[in-house]
Write an enzyme that holds these catalytic residues in place. Structure first.
Site, PDB file in Angstrom:
ATOM      1  N   GLU A  61      -3.328  14.884 -23.062  1.00  0.00           N
ATOM      2  CA  GLU A  61      -4.063  14.892 -24.335  1.00  0.00           C
ATOM      3  C   GLU A  61      -4.341  16.306 -24.844  1.00  0.00           C
ATOM      4  OE1 GLU A  61      -4.609  12.969 -21.796  1.00  0.00           O
ATOM      5  OE2 GLU A  61      -5.447  11.020 -22.332  1.00  0.00           O
ATOM      6  N   LYS A  91     -20.951   8.147  -5.672  1.00  0.00           N
ATOM      7  CA  LYS A  91     -22.374   8.200  -6.027  1.00  0.00           C
ATOM      8  C   LYS A  91     -23.192   7.757  -4.820  1.00  0.00           C
ATOM      9  CE  LYS A  91     -21.442   8.046 -10.846  1.00  0.00           C
ATOM     10  NZ  LYS A  91     -20.930   7.312 -11.950  1.00  0.00           N
ATOM     11  N   TRP A  96     -24.077  13.028  -6.587  1.00  0.00           N
ATOM     12  CA  TRP A  96     -22.631  12.898  -6.650  1.00  0.00           C
ATOM     13  C   TRP A  96     -21.958  13.700  -5.538  1.00  0.00           C
ATOM     14  CZ3 TRP A  96     -21.114  13.507 -12.568  1.00  0.00           C
ATOM     15  CH2 TRP A  96     -21.664  12.428 -13.274  1.00  0.00           C
TER      16      TRP A  96
HETATM   17  P1  AMP Z   1      -2.067  14.136 -16.977  1.00  0.00           P
HETATM   18  O1  AMP Z   1      -2.453  13.869 -18.366  1.00  0.00           O
HETATM   19  O2  AMP Z   1      -1.183  13.099 -16.377  1.00  0.00           O
HETATM   20  O3  AMP Z   1      -1.511  15.519 -16.843  1.00  0.00           O
HETATM   21  O4  AMP Z   1      -3.378  14.094 -16.087  1.00  0.00           O
HETATM   22  C1  AMP Z   1      -4.479  14.891 -16.393  1.00  0.00           C
HETATM   23  C2  AMP Z   1      -5.472  14.832 -15.267  1.00  0.00           C
HETATM   24  O5  AMP Z   1      -4.923  15.420 -14.083  1.00  0.00           O
HETATM   25  C3  AMP Z   1      -6.724  15.634 -15.513  1.00  0.00           C
HETATM   26  O6  AMP Z   1      -7.633  14.948 -16.344  1.00  0.00           O
HETATM   27  C4  AMP Z   1      -7.238  15.851 -14.102  1.00  0.00           C
HETATM   28  O7  AMP Z   1      -7.915  14.714 -13.618  1.00  0.00           O
HETATM   29  C5  AMP Z   1      -5.956  16.019 -13.309  1.00  0.00           C
HETATM   30  N1  AMP Z   1      -5.668  17.438 -13.106  1.00  0.00           N
HETATM   31  C6  AMP Z   1      -4.794  18.214 -13.772  1.00  0.00           C
HETATM   32  N2  AMP Z   1      -4.789  19.462 -13.283  1.00  0.00           N
HETATM   33  C7  AMP Z   1      -5.692  19.497 -12.275  1.00  0.00           C
HETATM   34  C8  AMP Z   1      -6.162  20.505 -11.381  1.00  0.00           C
HETATM   35  N3  AMP Z   1      -5.683  21.738 -11.393  1.00  0.00           N
HETATM   36  N4  AMP Z   1      -7.112  20.157 -10.489  1.00  0.00           N
HETATM   37  C9  AMP Z   1      -7.609  18.909 -10.444  1.00  0.00           C
HETATM   38  N5  AMP Z   1      -7.206  17.911 -11.248  1.00  0.00           N
HETATM   39  C10 AMP Z   1      -6.255  18.200 -12.162  1.00  0.00           C
END
Ligand code: AMP
Length: 542
Positions: free
Chosen positions: A329, A437, A442
């Site tokens: 997004e 939780k 958290w």
């Molecule tokens: P996507 O849209 O498939 O790329 O997924 C996005 C989601 O991936 C984010 O909202 C995070 O939950 C996770 N994400 C992406 N980069 C990281 C990161 N460096 N560390 C932790 N979670 C990540």
């Protein structure tokens, strides 16, 4: 009063035009789907992208029509991107790792009219072809010699198809807010959601990506995007690299450690980007064969949290690490961890502490953390909150979904839970639905997972909250051991003890043969929750 500057719409295809004009001989090298290494350059890609535009127009594709690609990172895929966007059609990158039913659902939802597909994925499409009424034709991204026998409707080999165009074609001009590309989120729950990028958002995002503390490559760099073009807008690299005239090395279908190493080494790659799983495979391959990468300067890692042990391995090799966070997004760059002046001289663990955060945003992304009621929370590095973002390359709605996704200040809720410190460094502690939780407080599942994978016998770890009669939820650590390695529940808990608050310690450890993943390589916690739904803690007395 309006400014007196030219009305020069920010259109994606102008990027490849610029690359052709000023960096025309700069190479784009691909490990082709057919096997051999293929070499071309930006001038040729531009010329052939024009033929793609011409061919699509001849086939009746118009402004706003959707054209899907289901393909690896190759020069043909890059040509297709620019060719589709150059007539104002929308390049819909489909993730081939999704289940066939999901692929069909997505193609139908997008109403794709043409599908450009690698030979690898022809069999998958043949199985669902009768469920794809919107598709008029399939273009197989190969030449006549490698064209498979196929039942796909109006199938043609890409090389034959573009050979029918003479390339005497001009890019089209239209409003910069016109849709350029779409990508569906993998969605661990509910239907996938279509994110619709505009020409303007992609161009602005490429400016952002090209800042020095973001992806920041130059014409002197060689970039290998391991991140596929079908993941989150290829992290913007399909736009940012040509903007700078950076040499591109496309890995095609082979993303294993040995294949990625070979390309990094032989093409003297300086800059690369991908998810932690890919770097794990690369590091294992390098360690097992005592290999080095003297040319590599920078590894960008995102998509899921980069484990500390991985950051250290690269730092010890003399390679800079840039931990990045973002989402489909957001086009997708959100934050990157570079060391600002107060931290640049830090050494050892203190340095790793900063590199392990998800970092701070480039100009063009704003963020805040709030409680469930939407009240802003302090940037003290400790308080967890819902992470919300805004910016010109952040989605304001999903394709064909009639729902408001922004809060009253125009911020999009990322679904992540994070802290932000006084310097603006953000640290993801969880997805909001994964946070544990416990007694009203958290616990970060990601922190526990990162710590557990630091144990030498642990290949992968996942933490889920399990109902507890007293605390509401308590953490269960699920571990997959490395092949041939042994560790008991007690060994692992002892390793974690003292490194986190006592009340964060998992109540139990479960061992599994494999941890399930989503199509984009993230741990599929819904499946784990399902698998462990009958589980209860041995010590769970009320
Ligand atoms: P996507 O849209 O498939 O790329 O997924 C996005 C989601 O991936 C984010 O909202 C995070 O939950 C996770 N994400 C992406 N980069 C990281 C990161 N460096 N560390 C932790 N979670 C990540």
């Amino acid at each position: 009063m309006r400014g007196l500057m030219q009305d020069w719409p920010l259109l994606c295809h102008r990027i490849i035009g610029h690359a052709a004009l000023f960096h025309g001989t700069q190479e784009v090298v691909t490990r082709s789907v057919e096997g051999p290494i293929h070499r071309t350059n930006y001038a040729e890609i531009h010329a052939r992208a024009l033929k793609v535009s011409q061919g699509l127009q001849r086939d009746g594709i118009k402004l706003g029509d959707r054209v899907a690609t289901i393909a690896w990172n190759t020069w043909r895929h890059l040509e297709a991107w620019y060719g589709i966007m150059g007539i104002g059609a929308i390049c819909h990158t489909v993730n081939p790792r999704l289940f066939p039913e999901q692929i069909a659902w997505i193609i139908n939802h997008a109403q794709d009219r043409v599908v450009m597909v690698d030979t690898t994925f022809v069999p998958v499409l043949e199985k669902i072809a009768d469920k794809l009424p919107s598709v008029d034709r399939f273009i197989v991204l190969t030449d006549r010699a490698h064209m498979p026998e196929t039942t796909l409707k109006n199938a043609v080999a890409y090389e034959d198809w573009i050979a029918q165009a003479d390339g005497d074609f001009a890019w089209q001009n239209f409003d910069e807010n016109t849709a350029a590309a779409m990508c569906y989120t993998s969605g661990t729950t509910g239907d996938p959601k279509g994110v619709l990028y505009s020409h303007r958002s992609n161009v602005l995002h490429s400016f952002m990506a090209n800042t020095k503390d973001a992806l920041g490559t130059s014409a002197a760099d060689t970039m290998l995007p391991v991140v596929p073009l079908f993941h989150a807008n290829s992290w913007g690299i399909a736009f940012s690299a040509p903007t700078m005239g950076t040499k591109l090395v496309m890995p095609g279908p082979k993303l294993d450690g040995a294949s990625v190493y070979e390309l990094l080494d032989t093409e003297k790659v300086t800059f690369t980007a991908g998810v932690p799983t890919v770097w794990l495979m690369l590091l294992n391959h390098m360690a097992a064969n005592n290999l080095k990468l003297p040319h590599l300067k920078m590894v960008v890692c995102g998509g899921s949290a980069m484990p500390r042990s991985m950051i250290k391995s690269f730092v010890d090799m003399g390679v800079q690490v840039r931990h990045a966070w973002g989402m489909t997004e957001m086009s997708p760059l959100g934050t990157l961890a570079t060391l600002k002046p107060p931290f640049s001289n830090l050494q050892g663990d203190d340095r790793l502490d900063v590199l392990q955060t998800q970092g701070y945003p480039p100009y063009g992304v704003q963020m805040k953390i709030t409680d469930d009621a939407g009240k802003e929370l302090p940037w003290d590095g400790k308080t967890f909150g819902r992470l919300k973002v805004s910016g010109p390359a952040v989605a304001k709605a999903y394709f064909r979904v009639d729902a408001n996704i922004l809060d009253e200040d125009g911020y999009f809720d990322t679904g992540d839970v994070a802290t932000i410190d006084p310097h603006g460094y953000m640290r993801i502690t969880d997805r909001s639905k994964d946070v544990i939780k416990s007694g009203g407080e958290w616990i970060s599942s990601i922190d526990l997972e990162n710590l557990a994978v630091g144990h030498p016998a642990v290949a992968e770890a996942a933490v889920i909250g399990i109902h507890h009669p007293k605390w509401d939820e308590r953490p269960l650590l699920i571990v997959q051991l490395k092949q041939g390695q042994n560790a008991s529940r007690e060994d692992i808990l002892k390793f974690m003890d003292g490194k986190i608050a006592k009340w964060w310690m998992p109540d139990d450890v479960a061992f599994v043969d494999g941890i399930p993943h989503t199509a984009t390589g993230k741990i599929l916690k819904t499946a784990l929750r399902d698998q462990f739904k009958a589980y209860s803690f041995p010590n769970a007395a009320a």
